[in-house]
Design an enzyme around this catalytic site. Sequence first.
Site, mmCIF file in Angstrom:
data_model
loop_
_atom_site.group_PDB
_atom_site.id
_atom_site.type_symbol
_atom_site.label_atom_id
_atom_site.label_comp_id
_atom_site.label_asym_id
_atom_site.label_seq_id
_atom_site.Cartn_x
_atom_site.Cartn_y
_atom_site.Cartn_z
ATOM 1 N N LEU A 151 -3.212 8.827 4.560
ATOM 2 C CA LEU A 151 -2.476 8.785 3.453
ATOM 3 C C LEU A 151 -1.130 9.414 3.618
ATOM 4 O O LEU A 151 -0.119 9.000 3.443
ATOM 5 C CB LEU A 151 -3.153 9.536 2.112
ATOM 6 C CG LEU A 151 -4.610 8.955 1.677
ATOM 7 C CD1 LEU A 151 -5.069 9.732 0.590
ATOM 8 C CD2 LEU A 151 -4.436 7.637 1.363
ATOM 9 N N GLU A 177 -0.974 1.739 8.519
ATOM 10 C CA GLU A 177 -2.157 1.784 9.201
ATOM 11 C C GLU A 177 -1.766 0.444 10.209
ATOM 12 O O GLU A 177 -2.375 0.328 11.352
ATOM 13 C CB GLU A 177 -3.309 1.358 8.519
ATOM 14 C CG GLU A 177 -4.540 1.471 9.422
ATOM 15 C CD GLU A 177 -5.959 0.959 8.593
ATOM 16 O OE1 GLU A 177 -5.741 1.004 7.464
ATOM 17 O OE2 GLU A 177 -6.823 0.628 9.270
ATOM 18 N N GLY A 180 0.751 -1.120 0.036
ATOM 19 C CA GLY A 180 -0.007 -0.049 -0.127
ATOM 20 C C GLY A 180 0.824 1.178 0.250
ATOM 21 O O GLY A 180 1.970 1.248 -0.308
ATOM 22 N N LEU A 181 0.350 2.370 0.440
ATOM 23 C CA LEU A 181 1.032 3.691 0.472
ATOM 24 C C LEU A 181 2.459 3.352 1.173
ATOM 25 O O LEU A 181 3.248 3.870 0.916
ATOM 26 C CB LEU A 181 0.376 4.667 0.974
ATOM 27 C CG LEU A 181 -0.915 5.162 0.143
ATOM 28 C CD1 LEU A 181 -1.745 6.504 0.565
ATOM 29 C CD2 LEU A 181 -0.305 5.762 -1.244
ATOM 30 N N ALA A 182 2.165 2.671 2.670
ATOM 31 C CA ALA A 182 3.617 2.682 3.360
ATOM 32 C C ALA A 182 4.194 1.604 2.647
ATOM 33 O O ALA A 182 5.562 2.265 2.567
ATOM 34 C CB ALA A 182 3.115 2.076 4.887
ATOM 35 N N GLY A 183 3.809 0.584 2.580
ATOM 36 C CA GLY A 183 4.735 -0.480 1.845
ATOM 37 C C GLY A 183 5.418 -0.268 0.551
ATOM 38 O O GLY A 183 6.576 -0.621 0.272
ATOM 39 N N ARG A 215 -14.754 12.691 13.100
ATOM 40 C CA ARG A 215 -15.535 11.360 12.660
ATOM 41 C C ARG A 215 -16.007 10.822 13.672
ATOM 42 O O ARG A 215 -17.364 10.208 13.828
ATOM 43 C CB ARG A 215 -14.485 10.242 11.867
ATOM 44 C CG ARG A 215 -14.163 10.928 10.725
ATOM 45 C CD ARG A 215 -13.235 10.073 9.900
ATOM 46 N NE ARG A 215 -12.812 10.299 8.832
ATOM 47 C CZ ARG A 215 -11.926 10.012 7.832
ATOM 48 N NH1 ARG A 215 -11.032 9.099 8.414
ATOM 49 N NH2 ARG A 215 -11.766 10.329 6.677
ATOM 50 N N ARG A 263 -8.318 9.321 14.248
ATOM 51 C CA ARG A 263 -7.684 9.761 13.219
ATOM 52 C C ARG A 263 -8.568 11.071 12.418
ATOM 53 O O ARG A 263 -9.683 10.767 12.280
ATOM 54 C CB ARG A 263 -7.440 8.761 12.176
ATOM 55 C CG ARG A 263 -6.447 9.202 10.885
ATOM 56 C CD ARG A 263 -6.100 8.076 10.050
ATOM 57 N NE ARG A 263 -7.258 7.419 9.370
ATOM 58 C CZ ARG A 263 -7.931 8.097 8.380
ATOM 59 N NH1 ARG A 263 -7.729 9.248 7.924
ATOM 60 N NH2 ARG A 263 -8.652 7.501 7.802
#
Lengths: 229, 257, 637
Positions: free
Chosen positions: C441, C425, C42-45, C330, C435
């Site tokens: 992101l 995450e 994902g974005l991190a990996g 939220r 959050r």
Amino acid sequence: MSAATNLPLAQLRFWDTTVGKKAVMAVTGFILFCFIVGHLLGNLQIYEPPEKINHYSELLKSMPSLLWGTRIILLVSVVLHIWASFALWLLQRAARPVSYVKKVNAHSTYASRTMMWSGPIILAFVIYHLLNFTFGTVHPGGPFDEHNVYNNVVTGFQFWPSSAFYIIAMIMLCYHLYHGLWSMFQSLGYSHPVYTPWIQRGAKIAAILIAAGYISIPVSVLAGFIKPV
Amino acid sequence: MKLILHVWRQKNAQDRGRMVRYEVPGVNEHMSFLEMLDVLNQGLIEKGEDPIAFDHDCREGICGMCGFMIDGKAHGGFKGTTVCQLHMRHFKDGDELYLEPWRAAAFPVVKDLVVDRSAFDRIIAAGGFISVPTGSAPDGNAIPVRKQDADLAMDAAACIGCGACVAACPNAAAALFVGAKISHLAHLPQGQAERNRRALSMVRQMNREGFANCTNIGECEAACPKQIKLEVIAQSNADYIRAAFRERPETVVSGVG
Amino acid sequence: MEMVSNAPTGPIEKSWETHKFGLKLVSPANKRKHNIIVVGTGLAGGSAAASLGELGYNVDCFCFQDSPRRAHSIAAQGGINAAKNYHNDGDSVYRLFYDTVKGGDFRSREANVYRLAQVSVNIIDQCVAQGVPFAREYGGLLDNRSFGGAQVSRTFYARGQTGQQLLLGAYQALERQVGLGTVKMYPRTEMLDLIVIDGRARGIVTRSLCDGKLSVHFGDAVVLATGGYGNVFYLSTNAKGSNATAIWRAYKRGALFANPCYTQIHPTCIPHSGDYQSKLTLMSESLRNDGRIWVPKKAGDKRPPASIPEHERDYYLERRYPSFGNLVPRDIASRAAKAVCDEGRGVGETGLGVYLDFSDALKRLGRHKLDERYGNLFEMYERITGENPYEVPMRIFPATHYTMGGLWVDYNLMSTVPGLFVLGEANFSDHGANRLGASALMQGLADGYFIIPYTIGNYLASTKHEKYSEDVPAAKEAVANVNIITKKLLNANGKRTVDSYHRELGKILWEYCGMSRNAAGLKKAAGMIAELREDFWRNVRVLGSNEEFNQSLEKAGRVADFFELGELMCADALHRNESCGAHFREEYQTPEGEALRDDANYSYVAAWESQGARRPASLNKEPLVFHYVKPSQRSYK
């Protein structure tokens, strides 16, 4: 399979990719289209008195370098056009070895999907057409006189199977141009949300006009509007 | 409602595969197509039969993992809709549907409706990027981008890589997928430095993977769940042709160290 | 268990700079000698694998999807925050830091959050350079919008597909490295165990999803970026494949699991419609910028929305929180929706929904403007529900969306198992108990692009790395462990499908450990889950074999882990006798029904340590100290 970045870029040439071959088809297609238009304009002189078209024929023959130059360009175009399309056709067959049990075409036109049918029919016709009218070796309608083009045309078409083949081939040509005429823009990299739809409409109109122009000749002969002299 | 499905079953890449008929009763119109298959699979497992394998992940039409042919149409043929977003209200009681995997030499079947699309990854690896090592970027506002260009880039960048274009194309061409990436990066000033190289590498890799040519007939555009336009193919053709004429043999410069 | 946060002290503005300078470096010639394992793309990996590959490390990268481009980061719609202050509206790194600490209800580590705010600006630059087509203004500069609870415009976006575009940027960078040979990609491969040798993470055991083959991969460091565990609820906005198996098995190998009870419920999702429902679809929070949320004033009012006159509508967020109105964070928006539905004022067939109405915005902005802002979201809503939001107000309801909890990491993003790094995450850092929108992101990319490349080098440079073969006992034991689990699942040969268990587990958690919790319910839930788990191992039916493409087997292993994780969530929620952020304990609320924090007793990170299958996990505490943002009652009134 390894990615391409490791390979020297120049290893593969323009022609070797599908995009390159399609570009070649577009350019050669355009050349052949120009010929088709010129040829039609010449042919339409059949509606003038016989001397006109016979004179035109003599005029062309009096300039052998222009005539043969054109013929060579046309021949090369035809060869490249067919060669590219055949090579691509082989790729297409290999690209989907197992076909669908059920497949619906959602968008494409009949004409666009039958280019590989209309093409060979036109080729077969061109060969017959050359034998019929250029060389006169196959001219079942009557005697062939290379100085009387007018009569050759009329007698040629009076033999109705010849006319029928001619008409079918011209319908195929219409289909072929119907798609090919706008497709060449796409293959060469031009597309525009406003102009492309106009190019497509123009292609359709041109295809129909060209086919109609050609078909009018055998129809006129068979209907008796044009008679031998 | 009740549906009749004919589903392509193929145990693995070596298996020949065949269509198998299933009846699915009790289909609710609010179900998504994949939820309908979930229900069918639960029933199959309870009966001790192998459930139908199909790829899926986000189920909101963005990851690009799902996709198969429904009645000869990629993703079922509804405008801008992936199969996970397709709801059963579009079908009626007694409908008979044919489900088949994407068919292409470049997309070998893994199992049932699951295919291997790693050819797409290799095409991106060949050149579908801008080389910018982490940390070497100038300020985001340093290079203005015309809004129209940014929008056109975004239109093309919306591609989810699902493979529907290949599946719908009679030639199994990947021109729309490749065109989308070339067009996305070609519209941005950041993408200019590698523009020629990218077009050449990606098109060549596309051919190496066994995708055939584009015949400009537009089946891909009609099947694309993200409604990518045929225009991107023209863009990639233009870029390829221009790049091919400017291409020079690579020379090795020695003695830099 | 010793937990050292390694968070720098001293002035917070300088702390990351100072810390970075103190980190050891690996020389360029030595980098290629190090093998690094990255799980998740994902974005991190994806950004981590690409950046580490660029640095010259040998990277082995794994994802369970068929391509690294599919990770669920792709589904994020709204945008990404960055303290650029391009709009001259008073934004700054400090303000983003402040908002995030406050939004997290003072349950995050200050130094981490400050660093996140600092690197947020670099992320935007990096992504723009990669060709991410962010929205632009006519002048050619980047456009921003305000988003979910922020009073400044700091959110960058690419239509409603920001996550997709950012992920494709990272994916393309990753594929570039694959092409260059620095990263080897293993798609359709799932990590099933962590190999720990001499107390350090040295490798993983993976299963190829195509043919079931188990493999051992060694690395000098292991990076987990496998996302959150929201699918423990069965119905969530996560992708169907999202799972906790990688982090859970790492937890069982000694990594601590922090704050598992902090699970965020997103207020704007499409309500669910029936038992067959497989997932919930999020509608971007940005819709709350222009949509007005309301329910009928009378309970049980079943009239169609158009025939309910204005004075019989309750715009409850605008009424209760006049200054933030529909833009409250939220957790608050979700609980408020639950409250009105509990009063019987919910709308739609199930009574579990509230209206999100665009008729005022339509009058004010016109259809063109609305289309430009939300066109794709409206289309998506109509595709799913068959209703046109221009004609009928949308119906929305909260759904599980994001998990703030995750594996505990120090300031260097390293877990309590040396050599095991956790990003995005999957870790617990930065977001505290709640959050803020457009921050996930940001965190994923911050961790992957700008933090791990520095901190992993420090670890590699300060440790010696022996080479091992597959015969090393720890590897053999890990493979055997995976085989035991697989055999147990395949041999149970019971009656119930994996999905039916998962759905039941989800219902229990949603009911007792969802938007609001109480002690009695949590105890009950823990018991129910334990019972269901026992039944699962006896009575689950997984057909087929290991040596094939077997989606039921994949799911079964993941659900087995969710059971254990669910129990830990309940234990964590039960022990935390306060309400904070997304964790709302009914016993602890103000007279107006707002969350009541207990800073004196619970201002700490709860990190749970596995004690094996038979004993309950033990609790470790990392105290939280706030030097800059002093804890206060969050107020959005």
